[in-house]
Scaffold this motif. Structure first.
Motif, short mmCIF file in Angstrom:
data_model
loop_
_atom_site.label_atom_id
_atom_site.label_comp_id
_atom_site.label_asym_id
_atom_site.label_seq_id
_atom_site.Cartn_x
_atom_site.Cartn_y
_atom_site.Cartn_z
N LEU A 146 40.17 35.94 34.79
CA LEU A 146 40.25 37.29 34.25
C LEU A 146 39.39 38.25 35.08
O LEU A 146 39.83 39.36 35.42
CB LEU A 146 39.76 37.30 32.80
CG LEU A 146 40.68 36.70 31.74
CD1 LEU A 146 40.04 36.81 30.37
CD2 LEU A 146 42.05 37.37 31.74
N ALA A 147 38.18 37.81 35.43
CA ALA A 147 37.26 38.68 36.16
C ALA A 147 37.78 39.04 37.55
O ALA A 147 37.76 40.21 37.95
CB ALA A 147 35.89 38.00 36.26
N VAL A 148 38.27 38.02 38.29
CA VAL A 148 38.72 38.32 39.66
C VAL A 148 40.01 39.13 39.64
O VAL A 148 40.22 39.98 40.52
CB VAL A 148 38.92 37.01 40.48
CG1 VAL A 148 37.60 36.27 40.61
CG2 VAL A 148 39.98 36.11 39.87
N GLY A 149 40.86 38.91 38.65
CA GLY A 149 42.09 39.69 38.57
C GLY A 149 41.82 41.15 38.23
O GLY A 149 42.38 42.06 38.85
N ILE A 150 40.94 41.37 37.26
CA ILE A 150 40.61 42.74 36.87
C ILE A 150 39.85 43.45 37.99
O ILE A 150 40.05 44.64 38.23
CB ILE A 150 39.79 42.72 35.56
CG1 ILE A 150 40.69 42.27 34.40
CG2 ILE A 150 39.20 44.09 35.27
CD1 ILE A 150 39.96 42.05 33.10
N LYS A 151 38.98 42.70 38.69
CA LYS A 151 38.23 43.31 39.79
C LYS A 151 39.17 43.78 40.90
O LYS A 151 38.94 44.83 41.52
CB LYS A 151 37.23 42.29 40.34
CG LYS A 151 36.36 42.84 41.46
CD LYS A 151 35.36 41.81 41.94
CE LYS A 151 34.50 42.36 43.07
NZ LYS A 151 33.51 41.35 43.55
N LYS A 152 40.21 43.01 41.15
CA LYS A 152 41.11 43.36 42.25
C LYS A 152 42.11 44.45 41.86
O LYS A 152 42.37 45.38 42.63
CB LYS A 152 41.87 42.12 42.72
CG LYS A 152 42.83 42.42 43.86
CD LYS A 152 43.41 41.17 44.49
CE LYS A 152 44.32 41.51 45.65
NZ LYS A 152 44.87 40.30 46.32
N PHE A 153 42.68 44.36 40.66
CA PHE A 153 43.77 45.27 40.29
C PHE A 153 43.37 46.31 39.25
O PHE A 153 44.14 47.23 38.99
CB PHE A 153 44.95 44.46 39.74
CG PHE A 153 45.53 43.47 40.70
CD1 PHE A 153 46.26 43.89 41.80
CD2 PHE A 153 45.33 42.11 40.53
CE1 PHE A 153 46.79 42.99 42.69
CE2 PHE A 153 45.86 41.19 41.41
CZ PHE A 153 46.59 41.63 42.51
N VAL A 155 42.07 46.90 35.10
CA VAL A 155 42.61 46.37 33.84
C VAL A 155 44.11 46.62 33.74
O VAL A 155 44.89 45.71 33.43
CB VAL A 155 41.88 46.99 32.63
CG1 VAL A 155 42.51 46.51 31.32
CG2 VAL A 155 40.40 46.64 32.64
N GLY A 156 44.53 47.85 34.01
CA GLY A 156 45.95 48.17 33.90
C GLY A 156 46.80 47.41 34.88
O GLY A 156 47.85 46.87 34.52
N GLY A 157 46.36 47.34 36.13
CA GLY A 157 47.12 46.62 37.15
C GLY A 157 47.19 45.14 36.86
O GLY A 157 48.24 44.51 37.09
N TYR A 158 46.09 44.57 36.38
CA TYR A 158 46.09 43.14 36.07
C TYR A 158 47.06 42.83 34.93
O TYR A 158 47.84 41.87 35.01
CB TYR A 158 44.68 42.70 35.70
CG TYR A 158 44.58 41.24 35.34
CD1 TYR A 158 44.59 40.26 36.33
CD2 TYR A 158 44.50 40.82 34.02
CE1 TYR A 158 44.51 38.92 36.02
CE2 TYR A 158 44.42 39.48 33.69
CZ TYR A 158 44.42 38.52 34.69
OH TYR A 158 44.36 37.20 34.38
N LEU A 159 47.03 43.65 33.88
CA LEU A 159 47.94 43.43 32.75
C LEU A 159 49.39 43.62 33.18
O LEU A 159 50.28 42.87 32.75
CB LEU A 159 47.60 44.37 31.60
CG LEU A 159 46.24 44.14 30.93
CD1 LEU A 159 46.00 45.19 29.85
CD2 LEU A 159 46.17 42.73 30.32
N LYS A 160 49.64 44.61 34.04
CA LYS A 160 51.00 44.84 34.52
C LYS A 160 51.51 43.64 35.31
O LYS A 160 52.65 43.21 35.12
CB LYS A 160 51.03 46.09 35.38
CG LYS A 160 52.43 46.41 35.95
CD LYS A 160 52.39 47.64 36.83
CE LYS A 160 53.77 47.91 37.43
NZ LYS A 160 53.77 49.11 38.31
#
Length: 270
Positions: A146-153, A155-160
């Motif tokens: 969750l942390a690396v995904g949200i850091k890269k994209f 919150v919105g981009g990770y959920l998308k």
């Protein structure tokens, strides 16, 4: 012979000497230190401590005595480290492998050490057969992906990226998005922990059943039934060897899936 200690305790318990099949109660032993507190120590906690101390000691000794031309022990350690680096991290994560290699290496050797205690005499129970330890490891993976995904994209981009698979008709998102949400936030960490725990529980129960039956046939059964002890002992030895394979395989699967989930968190599309 990894369940001899358990069988001797059963034999000395003062009961009628009949056959006692294994039960789930074996995974909830009574505490013997700090009972009734959050710091209670029981048999499984003690096995975890022993496994952790031995694992740390092995790698500290290997690191301190490392040589340019490795000896047998160093060579084995390096082969196992290379296995995690090449066959799990690099093959799954590609250029991101170096970033997550320390985590994946720790997970692999921790799970392997905690699993293999199931076939060690006088320990004879896998430290991962109680779900607390698998949950801790699964939560580590869960928080990281969750942390690396949200850091890269963001919150919105990770959920998308995770909840709205590209190339799908938008009307299907009504059905797909809730399923993807359950998969990302519930199923991935839950199945990591449950798969490992279930395999270790099953392995321990089978071993106790085989060696418990051997003890019963050899010392309590009469007549021709004593000959059955040879069959149950053979099955016990075979399942012990199989349990060693399962311990290593589950360490590999847990680490591989962790790498897959981390890769899914940082890649652009799924």
């Amino acid at each position: 012979m990894s369940t001899v200690a358990t069988n001797l305790l059963l034999a000395a318990s003062g009961d009628d000497g009949g056959f006692h099949p294994p039960s789930i109660a074996e995974f909830f032993p009574a505490g013997f230190l700090f009972e009734g507190t959050p710091f209670e120590i029981n048999r499984i906690i003690l096995v975890r401590i022993v496994a952790a101390v031995v694992l740390i000691a092995v790698f500290v000794i290997a690191a301190r005595k490392a040589k340019l031309v490795p000896g047998r022990g160093q060579n084995v350690a390096e082969m196992m480290l290379d296995f995690v680096r090449v066959n799990i991290a690099e093959e799954t994560l590609g250029h991101n492998a170096r970033r997550f290699l320390p985590m994946l290496t720790t997970i692999f050797f921790a799970v392997l050490a905690f699993n293999i205690t199931g076939v060690i005499p006088f320990l004879n129970i896998a430290s991962t057969s109680l779900i607390g330890m698998p949950i801790v490891l699964a939560l580590w993976v869960y928080v990281m992906y969750l942390a690396v995904g949200i850091k890269k994209f963001g919150v919105g981009g990770y959920l998308k990226n995770n909840l709205f698979p590209p190339g799908m008709p938008k009307v299907l998102y009504v059905l797909v998005t809730p399923i993807e949400a359950l998969q990302v936030f519930v199923f991935r960490p839950a199945t990591l922990a449950l798969r490992l725990t279930a395999n270790m529980i099953a392995g321990h129960l089978i071993l106790v059943l085989c060696f418990g039956a051997t003890h019963f046939f050899l010392f309590s059964a009469g007549g021709a039934l004593k000959a059955m002890s040879a069959l149950s002992l053979t099955a016990g030895v075979a399942f012990t060897l199989f349990e060693i394979l399962v311990a290593a395989l589950q360490a590999y699967i847990f680490t591989l899936l962790s790498a897959v989930y981390l890769n899914m968190a940082v890649e652009e599309e799924h």
